[in-house]
Design an enzyme around this catalytic site. Sequence first.
Site, PDB file in Angstrom:
ATOM      1  N   CYS A   1       0.841  -1.188   0.000  1.00 46.81           N
ATOM      2  CA  CYS A   1       0.000   0.000   0.000  1.00 46.81           C
ATOM      3  C   CYS A   1       0.875   1.236   0.000  1.00 46.81           C
ATOM      4  O   CYS A   1       2.082   1.158  -0.206  1.00 46.81           O
ATOM      5  CB  CYS A   1      -0.865   0.013   1.252  1.00 46.81           C
TER       6      CYS A   1
ATOM      7  N   GLY B   1      -2.293   1.863  -4.364  1.00 42.46           N
ATOM      8  CA  GLY B   1      -3.490   1.217  -3.837  1.00 42.46           C
ATOM      9  C   GLY B   1      -4.748   1.936  -4.265  1.00 42.46           C
ATOM     10  O   GLY B   1      -4.856   3.144  -4.088  1.00 42.46           O
TER      11      GLY B   1
ATOM     12  N   ASN C   1       2.188  -0.323   5.333  1.00 44.21           N
ATOM     13  CA  ASN C   1       2.533  -0.884   4.026  1.00 44.21           C
ATOM     14  C   ASN C   1       3.465  -2.076   4.257  1.00 44.21           C
ATOM     15  O   ASN C   1       4.543  -1.888   4.816  1.00 44.21           O
ATOM     16  CB  ASN C   1       3.226   0.199   3.186  1.00 44.21           C
ATOM     17  N   GLY C   2       3.050  -3.267   3.825  1.00 42.65           N
ATOM     18  CA  GLY C   2       3.872  -4.468   4.007  1.00 42.65           C
ATOM     19  C   GLY C   2       3.048  -5.602   4.593  1.00 42.65           C
ATOM     20  O   GLY C   2       1.853  -5.440   4.828  1.00 42.65           O
TER      21      GLY C   2
ATOM     22  N   TYR D   1       8.480  -2.649 -10.860  1.00 46.81           N
ATOM     23  CA  TYR D   1       7.086  -2.440 -11.236  1.00 46.81           C
ATOM     24  C   TYR D   1       6.314  -1.449 -10.371  1.00 46.81           C
ATOM     25  O   TYR D   1       5.558  -0.636 -10.887  1.00 46.81           O
ATOM     26  CB  TYR D   1       6.331  -3.788 -11.195  1.00 46.81           C
TER      27      TYR D   1
ATOM     28  N   SER E   1       3.896   0.307 -17.512  1.00 49.95           N
ATOM     29  CA  SER E   1       4.956  -0.230 -16.659  1.00 49.95           C
ATOM     30  C   SER E   1       6.194  -0.675 -17.427  1.00 49.95           C
ATOM     31  O   SER E   1       7.271  -0.746 -16.866  1.00 49.95           O
ATOM     32  CB  SER E   1       4.403  -1.386 -15.822  1.00 49.95           C
TER      33      SER E   1
ATOM     34  N   ASP F   1       7.625  -5.175 -17.961  1.00 52.93           N
ATOM     35  CA  ASP F   1       8.384  -5.231 -16.705  1.00 52.93           C
ATOM     36  C   ASP F   1       8.475  -6.643 -16.142  1.00 52.93           C
ATOM     37  O   ASP F   1       9.509  -7.045 -15.631  1.00 52.93           O
ATOM     38  CB  ASP F   1       7.751  -4.290 -15.659  1.00 52.93           C
TER      39      ASP F   1
END
Length: 468
Positions: free
Chosen positions: A8, A34, A108-109, A250, A291, A354
């Site tokens: 995120c 996100g 985030n994670g 990416y 991308s 990518d």
Amino acid sequence: MSGPKHSCGVVGFALNTNIAPFIYRALRVIQHRGQESAGVSFYDGEGIQTVKGSGLVHEVLDAERLASIEGKSGIGHVRYSTAGSKGDLNSQPMSVATLHGQMALAHNGDITNADELRRSYLQKGWAFLTDSDSEIILRLLSRDSSSYHDPIRAIKNVMSIIDGAYSLTILIGDRVFGVRDPYGFHPLCVGRLSEGYFLASESAVVDILQGEFVCDVGPGEIVEIPPDSVKISPPHKLSNTAHCMFEWVYFARPDSVLDGRETYQVRRNIGKILAKECPVDADVVIPVPDSGRAHGLGFAEESGISYEEGFMKNRHVERTFILPDQKQREAGVSLKLNPIRSTIQGRRVVVVDDSIVRGTTLRKLVQMLRKAGAKEVHVRIGCPPIISPCYYGVDMKSRDQFVATNRSVDEIADLITADSLGYISIKGLVEALGFSEQDLCLACVTGRYPTVIAGESHRFQRRLDSDF
Ligand code: AMP
């Protein structure tokens, strides 16, 4: 691993003025991280208020909701969409009230020992409202804040319990903190404005708010951003970091600089190395927008083959990657991308993208190029074959979803019906990134994980250097 997935975006602001217009713009800058939900928690002078919901930032924070944000400190979040993890309950920031005040968290994670921690706290009688690993962090933080009366000590203690990937922004009362896990999986940086300081997942926020870049939050660091100065606590240090290579390949914006490396230049380097490693005789290089653009440009520069637009992208189509079944994903690809015939007809085409995950996109694109009259279609990919799941927050979760599982490159070329297929090597990718291999997380392409994951092989044991 249960629960929603968290590749995120997070932000945090501590200003001498209302944060609302700043945090709104910052969240829009990191919208690519996100699109499922967005939210803001802010300190209104008396307590923490949260405004959040499903949708894009400008939908969730419409004029009325934005006007309700009035405070000088706050944090924000955009949440990655993954199939099957929808619902407002899981949207962030999450907040709790404790005996010593309120706190809110944006994450985030993915925490890799979340299931184990959840089980052990459930046995102790704790109750959880969501199946999110972020809630575990928040509950531990509220427990430790009550016992230590010192946010930094509390955060440090929580860091010694949780494992895995976390870039966090935390609001404790009116105080704003940024925290990055000791591996440095996902990015987090600090910026300065004339009105104060902020934290953001990506440095593009600094440019767009016309601020100044102060620093990356280093792996294992805790940063507090009062309006007048930044305070950094000594890092919780490991002998090696594990920056997620997929951020550059990416996930991040090309105009962001993460840990000193601009995403655009890394992608361009990847393209150049790819052209050296997997050369091909062709008439035109076309990128898969958006991308694959910088990778394609690097490939064209190195090979001397002309670089042209080969696909028109419809920006208004939803993300095909997360659609639940193969038929829908394929239909989504043709709705999203359509070949530009004059670039393609009668020519030997190199398509550069990518990465390949399931292979859906490229299979469909190769068919479309042939139908548009391509004489030959060669595929070149800026990421080595993805063969192992990500446990750290990127939505690549199961081996049976990867086209490269148990297939040779030639077999994949046959499957996507390409005349030839070439992936960048792991060595080439590492060179393009400019880090030592030991400081990167390459688990999705090597199968060796930087943290201990049950049932997977790991690259090195966790070694703490500090007296933490
Ligand atoms: P696939 O069709 O499954 O091979 O999808 C590969 C394409 O989806 C890549 O070219 C990327 O642009 C994009 N992609 C790769 N990984 C992800 C991810 N975790 N989430 C969303 N999109 C992704």
